[in-house]
Design a protein around this motif. Sequence first.
Motif, mmCIF file in Angstrom:
data_model
loop_
_atom_site.group_PDB
_atom_site.id
_atom_site.type_symbol
_atom_site.label_atom_id
_atom_site.label_comp_id
_atom_site.label_asym_id
_atom_site.label_seq_id
_atom_site.Cartn_x
_atom_site.Cartn_y
_atom_site.Cartn_z
ATOM 1 N N ASN A 1 0.839 -1.203 0.000
ATOM 2 C CA ASN A 1 0.000 0.000 0.000
ATOM 3 C C ASN A 1 0.875 1.254 0.000
ATOM 4 O O ASN A 1 1.780 1.402 0.825
ATOM 5 C CB ASN A 1 -0.906 -0.017 1.223
ATOM 6 N N TYR A 2 0.545 2.179 -0.929
ATOM 7 C CA TYR A 2 1.207 3.481 -0.991
ATOM 8 C C TYR A 2 0.145 4.564 -0.771
ATOM 9 O O TYR A 2 -1.022 4.392 -1.128
ATOM 10 C CB TYR A 2 1.896 3.688 -2.338
ATOM 11 N N THR A 3 0.558 5.666 -0.203
ATOM 12 C CA THR A 3 -0.387 6.757 0.095
ATOM 13 C C THR A 3 -0.004 8.008 -0.685
ATOM 14 O O THR A 3 1.144 8.474 -0.611
ATOM 15 C CB THR A 3 -0.425 7.083 1.596
ATOM 16 N N CYS A 4 -0.984 8.530 -1.416
ATOM 17 C CA CYS A 4 -0.832 9.804 -2.135
ATOM 18 C C CYS A 4 -1.471 10.902 -1.277
ATOM 19 O O CYS A 4 -2.627 10.778 -0.855
ATOM 20 C CB CYS A 4 -1.520 9.715 -3.498
ATOM 21 N N VAL A 5 -0.742 11.973 -1.023
ATOM 22 C CA VAL A 5 -1.238 13.095 -0.220
ATOM 23 C C VAL A 5 -1.230 14.361 -1.073
ATOM 24 O O VAL A 5 -0.195 14.742 -1.630
ATOM 25 C CB VAL A 5 -0.379 13.306 1.040
ATOM 26 N N ALA A 6 -2.399 15.007 -1.194
ATOM 27 C CA ALA A 6 -2.531 16.273 -1.918
ATOM 28 C C ALA A 6 -2.904 17.361 -0.918
ATOM 29 O O ALA A 6 -3.813 17.176 -0.093
ATOM 30 C CB ALA A 6 -3.597 16.173 -3.010
ATOM 31 N N SER A 7 -2.232 18.510 -0.984
ATOM 32 C CA SER A 7 -2.489 19.567 -0.002
ATOM 33 C C SER A 7 -2.316 20.951 -0.630
ATOM 34 O O SER A 7 -1.558 21.128 -1.584
ATOM 35 C CB SER A 7 -1.554 19.429 1.198
ATOM 36 N N ASN A 8 -3.052 21.913 -0.079
ATOM 37 C CA ASN A 8 -2.808 23.344 -0.332
ATOM 38 C C ASN A 8 -3.137 24.096 0.953
ATOM 39 O O ASN A 8 -3.389 23.469 1.986
ATOM 40 C CB ASN A 8 -3.573 23.866 -1.558
ATOM 41 N N ARG A 9 -3.154 25.407 0.920
ATOM 42 C CA ARG A 9 -3.320 26.184 2.148
ATOM 43 C C ARG A 9 -4.703 26.005 2.777
ATOM 44 O O ARG A 9 -4.925 26.398 3.922
ATOM 45 C CB ARG A 9 -3.079 27.667 1.867
ATOM 46 N N LEU A 10 -5.653 25.398 2.029
ATOM 47 C CA LEU A 10 -7.013 25.257 2.539
ATOM 48 C C LEU A 10 -7.302 23.867 3.083
ATOM 49 O O LEU A 10 -8.325 23.665 3.737
ATOM 50 C CB LEU A 10 -8.030 25.594 1.440
ATOM 51 N N GLY A 11 -6.435 22.906 2.805
ATOM 52 C CA GLY A 11 -6.718 21.577 3.327
ATOM 53 C C GLY A 11 -5.818 20.516 2.736
ATOM 54 O O GLY A 11 -4.904 20.799 1.950
ATOM 55 N N VAL A 12 -6.104 19.267 3.136
ATOM 56 C CA VAL A 12 -5.300 18.132 2.699
ATOM 57 C C VAL A 12 -6.209 16.925 2.524
ATOM 58 O O VAL A 12 -7.205 16.771 3.240
ATOM 59 C CB VAL A 12 -4.171 17.830 3.717
ATOM 60 N N GLN A 13 -5.872 16.070 1.545
ATOM 61 C CA GLN A 13 -6.600 14.817 1.362
ATOM 62 C C GLN A 13 -5.614 13.755 0.906
ATOM 63 O O GLN A 13 -4.645 14.053 0.192
ATOM 64 C CB GLN A 13 -7.743 14.948 0.343
#
Length: 341
Positions: free
Chosen positions: A290-302
């Motif tokens: 299992n690998y985890t992709c993390v996307a973020s900007n100044r308003l949040g993260v998913q």
Amino acid sequence: MKGREDFTLPPRFTSRTPPNREQCLHLWLGFPVRSVDMQRATDNITIRQGDTAIIRCYVDDKVSKVAWLNRSNIIFAGEDKWSLDPRADLVTKGQLEYSLRIQKVDVYDEGPYTCSIQTKQQPKTSQVNLIVQVPANIYKVTEDLTVNEGANVTLSCLASGRPDPAINWRLLNPSAEPLDGEEYLDITGIMRNQAGRYECKASNDVATPDVKYVNVVVSYPPTIKKTQSSETPVGRVGTLQCDATAVPTPEFEWYRDDKRLSNAQGINIQIIGTNTLLMVANVTEEDYGNYTCVASNRLGVQNASVFLYRPGTGRDINGSVPASQSLWLLLVSFACLFLKC
């Protein structure tokens, strides 16, 4: 035609009581003149600001004296110019026309103009009301702005003109339908699909409408909209994919368990706009999992899980269990229930 120098003031006009302009014109024409006669029908001439206005007045050979007035101001008495305005002159064709021309008309030229005529029989006046129209001009508009999704937004567009201009708004998306708003456009709880270029148009049919634009950027936190797992044999290149949508553009990170991955030891990470790829060269048994992709900007993260697995281990390319294996597991569960295993 006689000018001001051709008449002599009567004894009652002394140096202490100089005649006003209407009294002078009365003496010169021989009958009283008023700048406005409200009980008399007047013609209207409509002219655009900056254009040349010609106010017509026609005479015949029976006319002895003639003059032009604007309210109580004498412009011309005969061919003698009383006005100091260089834009005003006469248009004459022999002795049949005595028209007034005003070049580069402005709003302060608006008002009544009277052509006063003295004939052998009786005096006559011809009055024209000059109306000056001004093209619509947007003099203040909201500057480009960036707001967070859900915020209340007010766009302003202030315009001048004569007559007063009508103001209309559009969002220049594919439909570009008109929006409800005039000088102020209110948007309650703005959504990401309401971002874009807003057009403000001011028009009053005097000239081409004036148009200004406001660019509105709507910021929102990342949403991972697509992941792609990889079924890769040992020794081949495994590629994992993660796509996200966000404003501002998201930043990406990849993790294996709690360890952040970087471009080293057979790992190659590529980020192109809102898309990221994790490529594992020469896959080994230790790379599966299992690998985890993390996307973020100044308003949040998913984040989202993406899988690298060996062929035949029971996952399809999106990381889910195949339907055939799911059905087999369901049958086993029912068998255990009835057999009490």
